[in-house]
Scaffold this active site. Sequence first.
Site, PDB file in Angstrom:
ATOM      1  CG  HIS A 142      -2.047   0.853   1.296  1.00 17.36           C
ATOM      2  ND1 HIS A 142      -1.945   2.220   1.217  1.00 17.36           N
ATOM      3  CD2 HIS A 142      -3.363   0.579   1.417  1.00 17.36           C
ATOM      4  CE1 HIS A 142      -3.152   2.744   1.311  1.00 17.36           C
ATOM      5  NE2 HIS A 142      -4.032   1.766   1.428  1.00 17.36           N
ATOM      6  CD  GLU A 163      -3.021   1.297  -2.136  1.00 22.27           C
ATOM      7  OE1 GLU A 163      -3.523   0.185  -1.855  1.00 22.27           O
ATOM      8  OE2 GLU A 163      -3.586   2.370  -1.872  1.00 22.27           O
TER       9      GLU A 163
HETATM   10  O1  TA6 Z   1      -6.034   1.332  -0.768  1.00 23.70           O
HETATM   11  C1  TA6 Z   1      -6.992   2.326  -0.658  1.00 23.70           C
HETATM   12  C2  TA6 Z   1      -7.758   2.148   0.628  1.00 23.70           C
HETATM   13  O2  TA6 Z   1      -8.378   0.894   0.669  1.00 23.70           O
HETATM   14  C3  TA6 Z   1      -8.755   3.314   0.733  1.00 23.70           C
HETATM   15  O3  TA6 Z   1     -10.082   2.932   0.581  1.00 23.70           O
HETATM   16  C4  TA6 Z   1      -8.424   3.979   2.047  1.00 23.70           C
HETATM   17  O4  TA6 Z   1      -9.332   3.775   3.034  1.00 23.70           O
HETATM   18  C5  TA6 Z   1      -7.027   3.467   2.339  1.00 23.70           C
HETATM   19  O5  TA6 Z   1      -6.895   2.237   1.749  1.00 23.70           O
HETATM   20  C6  TA6 Z   1      -6.468   3.541   3.745  1.00 23.70           C
HETATM   21  O6  TA6 Z   1      -6.939   2.575   4.591  1.00 23.70           O
HETATM   22  P1  TA6 Z   1      -6.560   2.605   6.134  1.00 23.70           P
HETATM   23  O7  TA6 Z   1      -7.170   1.379   6.747  1.00 23.70           O
HETATM   24  O8  TA6 Z   1      -5.064   2.528   6.194  1.00 23.70           O
HETATM   25  O9  TA6 Z   1      -7.086   3.884   6.684  1.00 23.70           O
END
Ligand code: TA6
Length: 282
Positions: free
Chosen positions: A155, A257
Site C-alpha cells: 500500500h 499500490e
Molecule cells: O487502498 C486504498 C484504501 O483501501 C482506501 O479505501 C483507504 O481507506 C485506504 O486504503 C487507507 O486505509 P486505512 O485502513 O489505512 O485507513
Amino acid sequence: MKPCIEPIDFHGIEALRLTGPRGAQAVVARLGGQVLSWITPDGRERLFLSDRAVFDGSVAVRGGIPVCFPQFAGLGGLPKHGLVRTRSWQVAGENCGDDYAMATLAVEDDEASRALWPHAFRIELTVMLEAGRLDVELAVENTGTAPFAFTGALHTYLRVVQVEDVALEGLYGFTYRDAAGGDRLVRESGTALAVEGETDRVYHDVGRPLLLQAGNLSLGIHGEGFPDVVVWNPWVEKCRQLPDMAPDAWRRMLCVEAAAARQAVTVAPGQSWAGRQTLVVV
Ligand code: TA6
C-alpha cells in the site's frame, strides 16, 4: 562507505536502516514489516510518512509501505487491510553487496491470526535497495495442509510536493473499480491521471510500468505478480476524518499500490506466491 544494514530506533520502534550505494537509504520497521523511509542519492525522501502517524501498534502506521494481507481493504470479513500491519515481524535475512543492501522480514500465523483466519502461512517481505531503485517483494507461503485464498497489497504512500500537480501515466485503457464513485466500473480514458478530488480506484490487470510525473520526485513504478494497481488520495474531507493525518496532509501524498484485489490468489499447501513493486528514479 560500504552499503550495510543496522538496527535503529525509529520513532520509538525497532527498525533496520539500509544504507546503499551513493548514500541511498531505506528504513524498514519490524512493526508491520513496513518500509517507512526511502531516501535516494539526491537526498530526497520518496515516501510519505504522516506527521501524526501512530507508532504504538494500536493502528497501522500511516505512511511508507504497509503490507495488506490476507485481505485488501474491506473485501471480506476480516479487519480492513488484513492482519499483519500491526504485527511484529522477525528479521529473517540481511545481505549487503557493493551496489545493494537487502533485508528480509517475516511473519507467520499464530493463535490470534488463526482465530480470525484459520490458515497457516509465512509471509516474507524482502526490501532491496540500490542507488536509484527500491524493490519490495512479498512472498506468501502456505505452510498448512489446505489451500487458502487471499487478497492483498503493498500500500505504497508516495511523497509528492503538491498532489494537484502530479500526473500518473500508463493507465490509459484499463478498467477500474471506482470506490469513491459508488464502485462503478469505468474505463480509463485519460493518458495521464490527475488527482482532482477523492480518488480510490482499483485498476485491473495492469501489466505495464507506470510513470509518476511529480517534478523533483518523479518515479517509474512497476508491479510484477500483483495484477492490479490501486490509486488512492483521500482529498480534503476524508483526510479530515483520519486522526493520524494532518488536515492538509492529503496534498503531500499519493498512494500507488501493487495489489491483488479484483481476484483472490489461491495458494496450495506447500506452495508459494510472490509479487513485487519496483520504484525507480527517472
Ligand atoms: O487502498 C486504498 C484504501 O483501501 C482506501 O479505501 C483507504 O481507506 C485506504 O486504503 C487507507 O486505509 P486505512 O485502513 O489505512 O485507513
